[in-house]
Motif scaffolding. Structure first.
Motif, mmCIF file in Angstrom:
data_model
loop_
_atom_site.group_PDB
_atom_site.id
_atom_site.type_symbol
_atom_site.label_atom_id
_atom_site.label_comp_id
_atom_site.label_asym_id
_atom_site.label_seq_id
_atom_site.Cartn_x
_atom_site.Cartn_y
_atom_site.Cartn_z
ATOM 1 N N VAL A 253 59.981 49.334 37.626
ATOM 2 C CA VAL A 253 58.609 48.366 37.781
ATOM 3 C C VAL A 253 58.336 48.113 36.263
ATOM 4 O O VAL A 253 58.063 46.823 35.803
ATOM 5 N N ARG A 254 58.443 48.874 35.408
ATOM 6 C CA ARG A 254 58.051 48.550 33.819
ATOM 7 C C ARG A 254 58.840 47.695 33.229
ATOM 8 O O ARG A 254 58.509 46.797 32.590
ATOM 9 N N LYS A 255 60.274 47.893 33.657
ATOM 10 C CA LYS A 255 61.353 47.096 33.083
ATOM 11 C C LYS A 255 61.223 45.632 33.608
ATOM 12 O O LYS A 255 61.351 44.659 32.858
ATOM 13 N N ALA A 256 60.734 45.314 35.159
ATOM 14 C CA ALA A 256 60.605 44.125 35.438
ATOM 15 C C ALA A 256 59.379 43.365 34.959
ATOM 16 O O ALA A 256 59.379 42.332 34.406
ATOM 17 N N LEU A 257 58.309 44.277 34.741
ATOM 18 C CA LEU A 257 57.031 43.483 34.014
ATOM 19 C C LEU A 257 57.243 43.326 32.632
ATOM 20 O O LEU A 257 56.795 42.243 32.320
ATOM 21 N N ALA A 258 58.236 44.086 31.947
ATOM 22 C CA ALA A 258 58.486 43.441 30.399
ATOM 23 C C ALA A 258 59.123 42.189 30.684
ATOM 24 O O ALA A 258 59.013 41.631 29.391
ATOM 25 N N LEU A 259 59.612 41.689 31.603
ATOM 26 C CA LEU A 259 60.231 40.217 31.631
ATOM 27 C C LEU A 259 59.061 39.398 31.761
ATOM 28 O O LEU A 259 59.753 38.192 31.720
ATOM 29 N N LEU A 260 58.074 39.703 32.277
ATOM 30 C CA LEU A 260 56.980 38.609 32.669
ATOM 31 C C LEU A 260 55.763 38.533 31.638
ATOM 32 O O LEU A 260 55.680 39.778 30.844
ATOM 33 N N ASP A 261 55.148 37.378 31.538
ATOM 34 C CA ASP A 261 53.914 37.412 30.758
ATOM 35 C C ASP A 261 52.673 37.784 31.654
ATOM 36 O O ASP A 261 52.056 36.991 32.346
ATOM 37 N N VAL A 262 52.298 38.988 31.520
ATOM 38 C CA VAL A 262 51.215 39.677 32.359
ATOM 39 C C VAL A 262 50.283 39.963 31.328
ATOM 40 O O VAL A 262 50.513 40.314 30.221
ATOM 41 N N THR A 263 48.962 40.306 31.730
ATOM 42 C CA THR A 263 47.869 40.900 31.016
ATOM 43 C C THR A 263 47.212 41.954 31.925
ATOM 44 O O THR A 263 47.275 41.841 33.232
ATOM 45 N N GLU A 264 46.320 42.636 31.173
ATOM 46 C CA GLU A 264 45.585 43.654 32.054
ATOM 47 C C GLU A 264 44.259 43.047 32.022
ATOM 48 O O GLU A 264 43.663 42.561 31.426
ATOM 49 N N VAL A 265 43.534 43.611 33.212
ATOM 50 C CA VAL A 265 42.220 43.310 33.595
ATOM 51 C C VAL A 265 41.522 44.672 34.063
ATOM 52 O O VAL A 265 42.241 45.576 34.491
ATOM 53 N N ASP A 266 40.094 44.505 33.860
ATOM 54 C CA ASP A 266 39.404 45.714 34.167
ATOM 55 C C ASP A 266 39.101 45.610 35.644
ATOM 56 O O ASP A 266 38.323 44.614 35.986
ATOM 57 N N LEU A 267 39.219 46.574 36.519
ATOM 58 C CA LEU A 267 38.992 46.232 37.986
ATOM 59 C C LEU A 267 37.686 47.389 38.324
ATOM 60 O O LEU A 267 37.826 47.848 39.326
ATOM 61 N N GLY A 268 36.941 47.499 37.187
ATOM 62 C CA GLY A 268 35.786 48.296 37.438
ATOM 63 C C GLY A 268 36.185 49.744 37.157
ATOM 64 O O GLY A 268 35.986 50.886 38.165
ATOM 65 N N GLY A 269 36.693 50.254 36.360
ATOM 66 C CA GLY A 269 37.208 51.469 36.071
ATOM 67 C C GLY A 269 38.477 51.633 35.942
ATOM 68 O O GLY A 269 39.210 52.667 35.651
ATOM 69 N N THR A 270 39.356 50.861 36.838
ATOM 70 C CA THR A 270 40.887 50.932 36.778
ATOM 71 C C THR A 270 41.541 49.764 36.270
ATOM 72 O O THR A 270 40.981 48.674 36.246
#
Length: 391
Positions: A253-270
């Motif tokens: 999963v992490r290897k796949a995500l490393a090939l994408l332009d993703v960003t983190e968001v706050d989901l209310g503590g998660t």
């Protein structure tokens, strides 16, 4: 870090999953694309998932997409689960997931054959039977497992997979071989012998859907492509949801995500993940109601479901984590439903939703009853509330 509220996630769900009225369509393949794939362990789910998101579609339109236009294809993929996928996504599923599944299935089945002492070299035997069954299907063009067993008698070899166990029975290896060929992308499940709720399929070479077979692609690229599809349909969501849905290892999963332009968001503590170009606030749809079938791809798209499920898990899930038929109002589950023997759609609300919601749900129940017509379908995995409503 950008924050996304539960209300915003519910709005995205309603629009992107074509459950809000403005997003509904009679484009069957388009509905599948909106959800990445349609869950198909229970064959009725495919049809009822389309029913919930369409305007005037009927079962024959789903059958046409599957078996005549062949814009959709049924295959085993994530978590060894059956899905119906848009044909353009098949290479992504094949090289991200199904190839590894084929290897795992072959190891399992050859171990059973070896333990039974049927032949000296179980791996070579299994490969030879696979090749024989594939040749027979290519010659026929379409066939049932029984027909292929007549052409390749070794398919009728009997093996007891768990000798000495009370639940085990000797079984022909036909299904083992055909399932493995399907996982390898060589053959596909075609039209069933029966109505749209039947799971007795005829088999066809994959070339009947994809001339030339499934185009090859690197496994890393395939996993990245599938992760992006999922994020655009189900994001924002924690990485654990993506890992659960794909069945991949955390490293994959992490290897796949490393090939994408993703960003983190706050989901209310998660912390959730979303594509970096997909941060615009979702347009708030008009309040909507939906009756989703057992194992519908929307509730089965996440592992963490509290933000739309609330306290209703005990009534709506079986012991193995399979969700039953659910009633939705404006982005959250508020009850369950079932089809009774006389064709009535019985609904039970698990919380007070008000008169407007009840009226909207009644309209959806009438639509669902019309979709079923004379067909009676019991969910493959039964849940407490569904059983109560049909008792």
């Amino acid at each position: 870090m950008r924050s996304m509220t539960i209300a915003e996630r519910r709005a995205r769900l309603g629009v992107r999953h074509r459950l809000a009225a403005a997003g509904r369509t009679d484009d069957v393949a388009g509905i599948a694309r909106s959800l990445v794939v349609l869950h198909a362990t229970d064959p009725a789910t495919v049809f009822l998932s389309v029913a919930a998101r369409s305007v005037r579609a009927v079962p024959a339109m789903v059958e046409r997409a599957l078996y005549d236009d062949r814009t959709l294809l049924r295959m085993l993929a994530m978590r060894r689960t059956m899905f119906v996928a848009p044909v353009e996504l098949v290479p992504v599923l094949q090289f991200s997931t199904a190839n590894a599944l084929a290897a795992k299935q072959r190891r399992t089945y050859t171990r059973f054959i070896g333990q039974a002492g049927v032949v000296e070299d179980a791996a070579a035997f299994f490969r030879e039977v696979e090749e024989g069954a594939h040749r027979a299907l290519l010659a026929r063009g379409e066939a049932t497992g029984a027909q292929l067993g007549a052409d390749e008698p070794r398919l009728r070899t009997q093996v007891d997979p768990a000798p000495g166990k009370s639940y085990s029975r000797p079984t022909n290896i036909t299904t083992w071989v055909l399932v493995t060929l399907g996982c390898e992308g060589l053959i596909v499940r075609g039209r069933p012998n029966g109505s749209w709720i039947s799971s007795q399929y005829r088999w066809s070479p994959v070339e009947a859907w994809l001339p030339g077979g499934i185009p090859a692609m690197p496994a890393d690229d395939a996993r990245a492509a599938l992760a992006e599809r999922w994020l655009r349909a189900f994001g924002p969501a924690p990485i654990g949801d993506l890992r659960w849905w794909t069945g991949w290892t955390l490293g994959e999963v992490r290897k796949a995500l490393a090939l994408l332009d993703v960003t983190e968001v706050d989901l209310g503590g998660t912390t959730g993940l979303v594509m970096a170009d997909d941060l615009e606030p979702a347009a708030e749809p008009q309040p909507w109601a939906a009756l989703l079938p057992a194992l519908d791809p929307t509730p089965m798209g996440w592992q963490e479901r509290d933000w739309f499920l609330g306290p209703h898990r005990p009534a709506l899930f079986d012991r193995n984590g399979n969700i039953g038929p659910t009633v939705w109002w404006d982005g959250r589950i508020v009850g369950g439903w079932a089809q009774r023997a006389d064709g009535e759609i019985a609904v039970r609300f698990l919380e007070d939703v008000g008169a407007d919601a009840r009226a909207a749900v009644d309209r959806e129940a009438a639509r669902m009853a019309a979709w079923y017509g004379d067909v009676r379908a019991i969910p493959r995995f039964r849940t407490p509330l569904e059983r109560e409503l049909t008792a």
